[in-house]
Design a protein around this motif. Structure first.
Motif, PDB file in Angstrom:
ATOM      1  N   HIS A 303     -22.755 -35.066-115.255  1.00  0.00           N
ATOM      2  CA  HIS A 303     -23.998 -34.306-115.301  1.00  0.00           C
ATOM      3  C   HIS A 303     -23.390 -33.347-116.505  1.00  0.00           C
ATOM      4  O   HIS A 303     -22.518 -32.524-116.584  1.00  0.00           O
ATOM      5  CB  HIS A 303     -24.180 -33.588-114.158  1.00  0.00           C
ATOM      6  N   VAL A 304     -24.133 -33.182-117.620  1.00  0.00           N
ATOM      7  CA  VAL A 304     -23.770 -32.503-118.812  1.00  0.00           C
ATOM      8  C   VAL A 304     -25.028 -31.223-118.689  1.00  0.00           C
ATOM      9  O   VAL A 304     -26.129 -31.349-118.642  1.00  0.00           O
ATOM     10  CB  VAL A 304     -23.881 -33.049-120.063  1.00  0.00           C
ATOM     11  N   THR A 305     -24.339 -29.899-118.698  1.00  0.00           N
ATOM     12  CA  THR A 305     -25.216 -28.911-118.769  1.00  0.00           C
ATOM     13  C   THR A 305     -24.973 -27.833-119.665  1.00  0.00           C
ATOM     14  O   THR A 305     -23.737 -27.785-120.053  1.00  0.00           O
ATOM     15  CB  THR A 305     -25.254 -28.253-117.141  1.00  0.00           C
ATOM     16  N   LYS A 313     -26.585 -31.913-125.127  1.00  0.00           N
ATOM     17  CA  LYS A 313     -26.355 -32.657-123.911  1.00  0.00           C
ATOM     18  C   LYS A 313     -26.817 -33.820-124.253  1.00  0.00           C
ATOM     19  O   LYS A 313     -25.767 -34.965-123.755  1.00  0.00           O
ATOM     20  CB  LYS A 313     -27.124 -31.677-122.931  1.00  0.00           C
ATOM     21  N   THR A 314     -28.001 -34.353-124.637  1.00  0.00           N
ATOM     22  CA  THR A 314     -28.381 -35.731-124.527  1.00  0.00           C
ATOM     23  C   THR A 314     -27.627 -36.246-125.631  1.00  0.00           C
ATOM     24  O   THR A 314     -27.057 -37.369-125.459  1.00  0.00           O
ATOM     25  CB  THR A 314     -29.744 -35.759-125.386  1.00  0.00           C
ATOM     26  N   CYS A 317     -24.432 -37.326-123.990  1.00  0.00           N
ATOM     27  CA  CYS A 317     -24.765 -38.380-122.907  1.00  0.00           C
ATOM     28  C   CYS A 317     -24.787 -39.989-123.614  1.00  0.00           C
ATOM     29  O   CYS A 317     -24.469 -40.898-123.286  1.00  0.00           O
ATOM     30  CB  CYS A 317     -26.085 -38.326-122.190  1.00  0.00           C
ATOM     31  N   GLN A 357     -29.711 -43.077-117.091  1.00  0.00           N
ATOM     32  CA  GLN A 357     -29.770 -41.633-117.544  1.00  0.00           C
ATOM     33  C   GLN A 357     -30.850 -40.825-117.009  1.00  0.00           C
ATOM     34  O   GLN A 357     -31.999 -41.204-117.330  1.00  0.00           O
ATOM     35  CB  GLN A 357     -29.495 -41.591-118.892  1.00  0.00           C
ATOM     36  N   ASP A 359     -32.358 -37.638-118.172  1.00  0.00           N
ATOM     37  CA  ASP A 359     -32.374 -36.594-119.151  1.00  0.00           C
ATOM     38  C   ASP A 359     -33.200 -35.425-118.971  1.00  0.00           C
ATOM     39  O   ASP A 359     -34.304 -35.609-118.414  1.00  0.00           O
ATOM     40  CB  ASP A 359     -32.755 -37.371-120.414  1.00  0.00           C
ATOM     41  N   SER A 401     -26.669 -37.588-116.438  1.00  0.00           N
ATOM     42  CA  SER A 401     -27.745 -36.666-116.516  1.00  0.00           C
ATOM     43  C   SER A 401     -27.444 -35.323-117.151  1.00  0.00           C
ATOM     44  O   SER A 401     -26.323 -35.099-117.663  1.00  0.00           O
ATOM     45  CB  SER A 401     -27.953 -36.293-114.765  1.00  0.00           C
ATOM     46  N   SER A 402     -28.722 -34.680-117.245  1.00  0.00           N
ATOM     47  CA  SER A 402     -28.369 -33.503-118.423  1.00  0.00           C
ATOM     48  C   SER A 402     -29.403 -32.501-117.973  1.00  0.00           C
ATOM     49  O   SER A 402     -30.586 -32.721-117.620  1.00  0.00           O
ATOM     50  CB  SER A 402     -28.323 -33.721-119.894  1.00  0.00           C
TER      51      SER A 402
END
Length: 601
Positions: A303-305, A313-314, A317, A357, A359, A401-402
């Motif tokens: 998970h990218v936050t 973020k995207t 990913c 993903q 998003d 996920s983000s």
């Protein structure tokens, strides 16, 4: 033209046209310059021999389609027929071929399947062997599936077969015939629906190979060896849809080769604004995971936050997803309910995608049962949308996920690797980059970067090191060995640091801690009923932390719903937070009693 009626000893008549006794090419005898007419009586006798009702029909699978009249081989006559022709004084003729096939046939011809009533078992075995030999059809958890290559050549999809799609597929691979007793002849027909239905339902799939997953690049076997051959791998059950050209991983790379490879990967991330070094390590771990995901039974969600939109973020990913395969990741909105989550995951995983993903999440990552199972189990099962049947599918996909200020909740905390980004600028989206086309560059040189990722893991495995100093991760032991410990071995921070920090800051865990502390302060170790706790808490000041915690736990609006609070506590029985845990005590009548006890760890 003359019409002949040929009657055999069974008194069955056959309509027969003289022109149909072809190819019957006339042969010129030595010294004879005139065209010789075919002996119709002899040819008709041959036809009657091969089309008589007692000619035994059998279920066969041939390597070619029935030949056209011009291509049929010369029929062999028995001695009596040969003597009859010789005594007639007529020149020899070519007879219509019998329904048999020569051993040497062109590869372009289709297989022949003859269907006979009462022989469905033989037909099933025949057709299953045909499907197995094609190299495209497999069994996945008891169901028939087909590997279909993408039109652009970038990977493939796995399609669950239906009766109709199997009939179409078989019609391109074989020619089907059924015996018509009225005409005493084999007639073309469509692939048998009953046979297709039995195959679809898994009634006869013992000859088809089991499909465990699909890999878009060379993949690692459990012993650490590298499979460089595309197609089906007998050891792992993984189908490789890739071209191994350009993948040059040494059999036993050393630590220097590993350092050079990981430096190449880190260079791709040089313009990503990671919050800490641990976040960089987590991103590198995600890249390694993407490269070997089909080989891993389980892997966490990455998970990218970030705090603001436009932080990358995207983008990050998408970069990670390129290491799983050349196709764009399968995008999906995060499901709002457990039921919706089950339907979504089943429909997505039935295609065996390399990446799924979620998003731009706007809410925390809820611990839906199906999502938790997909991350820690080899298979998930559910009802196929629009059907009454159920299906089991492999979970070997990379989950990404983000979202801005979005974090995993409850059980998702121990299943999620968090990567934090922090550009530390007022308008992150206005930044400029030295390599604005990095994704395009990586896509065009994907084999180079996948080779680097595989080299890191192969070097770690070849080093002989048994372990490094890090906390265990339960269900993700295999993933930790390959994609976490290899980076610690190379001197990086623990990629799972964010996971452990996420567990500490999990909102659900913090709420439970507040309830336990307030309960302990009010009642100590005493046994009390929940219906007595609620009125006491409601007499407290509205700003009291214990009262506020019970209101939040029960989902009320400045009120405490006793029933909902009871369910909330029951789901958290025995959870230890801050050295305290809630346990059930003997009931008073039908009312449940509770107490909070200290736990020494």
């Amino acid at each position: 033209m003359n019409d002949l009626i040929i009657e055999d000893d069974t008194q069955m008549s056959h309509d027969f046209h003289a022109d149909d006794v072809v190819p019957a090419t006339a042969h010129n005898l030595p010294g004879d310059s005139e065209e010789v007419q075919p002996n119709l009586d002899a040819a008709a006798e041959v036809i009657a021999h091969f089309t008589r009702p007692d000619h035994p029909p059998v279920v066969i699978l041939e390597d070619e389609a029935p030949a056209s009249p011009e291509e049929r081989p010369e029929a062999s006559l028995d001695d009596a027929e040969a003597d009859a022709i010789a005594e007639s004084g007529e020149p020899s003729t070519e007879a219509v071929a019998a329904p048999t096939h020569t051993a040497q046939t062109p590869d372009t011809r289709l297989h022949r399947v003859e269907v006979v009533p009462g022989k469905i078992g033989e037909t099933l075995a025949t057709v299953e062997a045909l499907l197995a030999d094609s190299g495209r059809f497999f069994r996945r958890n008891g169901k028939l599936v087909e590997i279909r290559q993408d039109i652009d050549g970038h990977g493939c999809d796995v399609k669950a077969m239906t009766i109709e799609s199997l009939q179409v597929a078989l019609s391109t691979m074989s020619e089907w015939y059924r015996f018509n007793t009225r005409s005493s002849a084999w007639q073309p027909c469509d692939p048998n629906a009953a046979v297709c239905r039995l195959l679809i339902n898994g009634s006869s799939l013992s000859r088809l190979k089991p499909l465990k997953g699909v890999a878009s690049q060379p993949h690692l076997r459990p012993d650490g060896s590298l499979c460089l051959s595309p197609g089906y791998d007998e050891v792992t059950g993984i189908y490789g849809a890739f071209d191994a050209q350009g993948i040059t991983v040494e059999a036993n790379p050393g630590i220097e080769e590993a350092r050079a490879a990981v430096a190449e990967l880190e260079d791709l991330l040089s313009e990503v604004a990671f919050a800490t070094k641990q976040d960089l390590a987590a991103a590198l771990s995600a890249i390694l995971t993407a490269a070997v995901r089909p080989s891993l039974p389980h892997a966490p969600l990455f998970h990218v936050t970030a705090h603001q939109p436009g932080s990358g973020k995207t983008y990050l990913c998408d970069l990670i997803a390129l290491f799983a395969g050349p196709k764009p990741p399968s995008q999906a909105s995060f499901p709002g309910s457990n039921e919706e989550c089950g339907k979504l995951l089943l429909s997505q995983l039935m295609r065996s995608p390399a990446v799924i993903q979620f998003d731009n999440l706007t809410t925390d990552i809820k611990p839906h049962d199906k999502l938790c199972s997909a991350l820690t189990s080899d298979l998930i099962e559910g009802r196929v949308l629009g059907s009454s049947s159920t299906a089991s599918v492999s979970t070997r996909a990379l989950f990404l996920s983000s979202g801005n200020n979005v974090m995993p909740m409850a059980d998702m905390g121990r299943r999620t690797m968090v990567i934090r980004l922090d550009p530390k600028v007022e308008m992150p989206s206005a930044r400029t980059f030295a390599r604005p086309n990095l994704l395009t560059d990586v896509r065009s040189e994907r084999t180079r970067y996948v080779t680097a990722a595989l080299t890191v893991i192969r070097a770690w495995l070849a080093s002989g090191a048994t372990t490094v100093s890090c906390s265990p991760l339960g269900s993700f032991g295999g993933w930790s060995k390959w994609c976490r410990e290899s980076l610690i071995w190379l001197g990086y921070d623990d990629p799972a640091t964010g996971l452990f920090e996420g567990l500490e800051s999990d909102p659900d865990r913090l709420l439970l801690g507040r309830v336990l502390q307030g309960w302990k302060s009010l009642y100590g170790a005493s046994v009390v009923m929940l219906r007595n706790v609620v009125p006491a808490a409601m007499r407290f000041d509205p700003d009291d932390d214990f009262r506020d915690a019970l209101v939040e736990a029960s989902g009320g609006n400045d009120t405490i719903n006793v029933r909902k609070l009871g369910h909330w506590l029951a789901r958290r029985e025995g959870h230890i937070v801050g050295g305290l845990r809630l346990v059930k005590a003997p009931k008073t009548g039908s009312a449940q009693n509770w107490c909070v006890e200290e736990v020494k760890t």
